[in-house]
Design a protein around this motif. Structure first.
Motif, PDB file in Angstrom:
ATOM      1  N   UNK A  90       0.815  -1.211   0.000  1.00 43.14           N
ATOM      2  CA  UNK A  90       0.000   0.000   0.000  1.00 43.14           C
ATOM      3  C   UNK A  90       0.850   1.263   0.000  1.00 43.14           C
ATOM      4  N   UNK A  91       1.978   1.222   0.720  1.00 43.99           N
ATOM      5  CA  UNK A  91       2.898   2.361   0.711  1.00 43.99           C
ATOM      6  C   UNK A  91       3.433   2.613  -0.694  1.00 43.99           C
ATOM      7  N   UNK A  92       3.754   1.527  -1.401  1.00 45.70           N
ATOM      8  CA  UNK A  92       4.213   1.669  -2.783  1.00 45.70           C
ATOM      9  C   UNK A  92       3.080   2.153  -3.689  1.00 45.70           C
ATOM     10  N   UNK A  93       1.853   1.715  -3.409  1.00 47.23           N
ATOM     11  CA  UNK A  93       0.712   2.168  -4.204  1.00 47.23           C
ATOM     12  C   UNK A  93       0.559   3.685  -4.124  1.00 47.23           C
ATOM     13  N   UNK A  94       0.848   4.255  -2.961  1.00 47.76           N
ATOM     14  CA  UNK A  94       0.782   5.709  -2.832  1.00 47.76           C
ATOM     15  C   UNK A  94       1.743   6.393  -3.793  1.00 47.76           C
ATOM     16  N   UNK A  95       2.893   5.777  -4.007  1.00 51.43           N
ATOM     17  CA  UNK A  95       3.855   6.312  -4.978  1.00 51.43           C
ATOM     18  C   UNK A  95       3.289   6.186  -6.386  1.00 51.43           C
ATOM     19  N   UNK A  96       2.716   5.027  -6.700  1.00 51.92           N
ATOM     20  CA  UNK A  96       2.124   4.802  -8.022  1.00 51.92           C
ATOM     21  C   UNK A  96       0.997   5.802  -8.281  1.00 51.92           C
ATOM     22  N   UNK A  97       0.137   5.991  -7.287  1.00 52.38           N
ATOM     23  CA  UNK A  97      -1.008   6.891  -7.435  1.00 52.38           C
ATOM     24  C   UNK A  97      -0.548   8.313  -7.740  1.00 52.38           C
ATOM     25  N   UNK A 153      -2.151   6.837   4.863  1.00 52.29           N
ATOM     26  CA  UNK A 153      -2.358   5.689   5.760  1.00 52.29           C
ATOM     27  C   UNK A 153      -3.602   4.879   5.424  1.00 52.29           C
ATOM     28  N   UNK A 154      -4.629   5.540   4.865  1.00 54.85           N
ATOM     29  CA  UNK A 154      -5.851   4.809   4.525  1.00 54.85           C
ATOM     30  C   UNK A 154      -5.600   3.793   3.414  1.00 54.85           C
ATOM     31  N   UNK A 155      -4.823   4.188   2.393  1.00 52.94           N
ATOM     32  CA  UNK A 155      -4.476   3.249   1.320  1.00 52.94           C
ATOM     33  C   UNK A 155      -3.644   2.106   1.881  1.00 52.94           C
ATOM     34  N   UNK A 156      -2.686   2.420   2.748  1.00 52.99           N
ATOM     35  CA  UNK A 156      -1.833   1.383   3.352  1.00 52.99           C
ATOM     36  C   UNK A 156      -2.674   0.421   4.178  1.00 52.99           C
ATOM     37  N   UNK A 157      -3.573   0.972   4.978  1.00 53.44           N
ATOM     38  CA  UNK A 157      -4.411   0.123   5.832  1.00 53.44           C
ATOM     39  C   UNK A 157      -5.381  -0.707   5.000  1.00 53.44           C
ATOM     40  N   UNK A 158      -5.987  -0.083   3.979  1.00 54.88           N
ATOM     41  CA  UNK A 158      -6.930  -0.812   3.128  1.00 54.88           C
ATOM     42  C   UNK A 158      -6.241  -1.965   2.410  1.00 54.88           C
TER      43      UNK A 158
END
Length: 280
Positions: free
Chosen positions: A20-27, A102-107
């Motif tokens: 999810x942390x990496x997804x934040x970078x992608x987003x 944090x919401x993306x990471x938690x989800x």
């Protein structure tokens, strides 16, 4: 056995939060990367040369605060925990850090743990975790930019078809194939019917591809429940945003996030149960 299984779920959940942390970078970065590519292609066609810029991709440069350019240290990038310890602010300038991170990471962590709880340590868990991560990224990108990148939607379509062929997704290959075909064509027909009737574009081609992907993962039987669920969620949120004056310029609300949310709902319940929720 129970303790061992619980530990597996926790570890997979932690791994999901890292993803999810990496997804934040992608987003954040993928739309900018695509914009740079499009600008370079336009410049090439017109015979112009763009000035050389520093490398910018999903890996470099390292994450920085958008306000003060403070380089994020590893201990400031621990999923969820760092956000809480920093109280949602940059350690250098005190600028607010969005709750989405944090919401993306938690989800993503919860989605990974849920898949592991349902399918165990199997290939099915791996492919459905990939589905969840991709859908989360697409939902956030579309909400921000009204863009559903082919870099994510097309692999999601092929991932669904290949997972069905390998019997990993639980969907029969014929159902997945016709789900992809019907998903794409149905929204394509809606798009052109609306455009011919009004002269306006009601949705983008990315929505067709995302719906095709959902058809590939869940089969054609799930398409109607998914589109109805997405429409209801979209209508509720759209009305709420209109009443609160939260609509963006032009009053446009992207449909992709609602398709994504309906797809994640279909992962938790069956299409029949979704139809019962809707009241059909």
């Amino acid at each position: 056995m129970f303790i061992s299984h619980s530990i597996d779920l926790i570890l997979i959940g932690i791994f999901g939060m890292l993803v999810g942390s990496f997804l934040n970078v992608v987003i954040y970065r993928l739309p900018k990367i695509l914009e740079k590519q499009w600008a370079a292609e336009c410049a090439s066609l017109s015979g112009k040369e763009l000035p050389t810029a520093e490398p910018f991709n999903l890996m470099v440069p390292r994450s920085r605060c958008p306000q003060c350019s403070h380089q994020i240290q590893w201990y400031e990038n621990i999923p969820v925990i760092s956000f809480l310890l920093l109280r949602g602010r940059c350690s250098s300038c005190g600028a607010s850090i969005g709750w989405r991170y944090p919401l993306i990471e938690l989800a993503c962590g919860l989605a990974f743990a849920g898949c592991a709880w349902r399918w165990g340590l199997t290939p099915s868990t791996a492919v459905w975790c990939g589905f969840c991560a991709t859908v989360l990224a697409l939902a956030a990108i579309d909400w921000d930019t009204t863009l559903l990148p082919d870099d994510l939607t097309l692999p999601l379509v092929w991932g669904g078809l290949c997972s069905a062929a390998l019997s990993w997704s639980g969907t029969a290959l014929p159902d997945a194939l016709w789900g992809a075909v019907a998903g794409y064509l149905s929204l394509w027909l809606v798009y052109w019917s609306f455009k011919l009737a009004t002269g306006k574009e009601g949705m983008g081609y990315g929505d067709f591809k995302l719906y095709a992907a959902l058809g590939a993962w869940f089969g054609w039987q799930a398409l109607i429940p998914i589109i109805l669920m997405a429409s209801i969620i979209g209508a509720i949120i759209g009305i709420g945003m209109k009443l609160s004056s939260g609509l963006r310029e032009g009053g446009y609300v992207p449909f992709g996030p609602f398709l994504a949310l309906a797809g994640l709902t279909a992962l938790v319940v069956t299409p029949t149960e979704m139809m019962n929720w809707i009241g059909l």
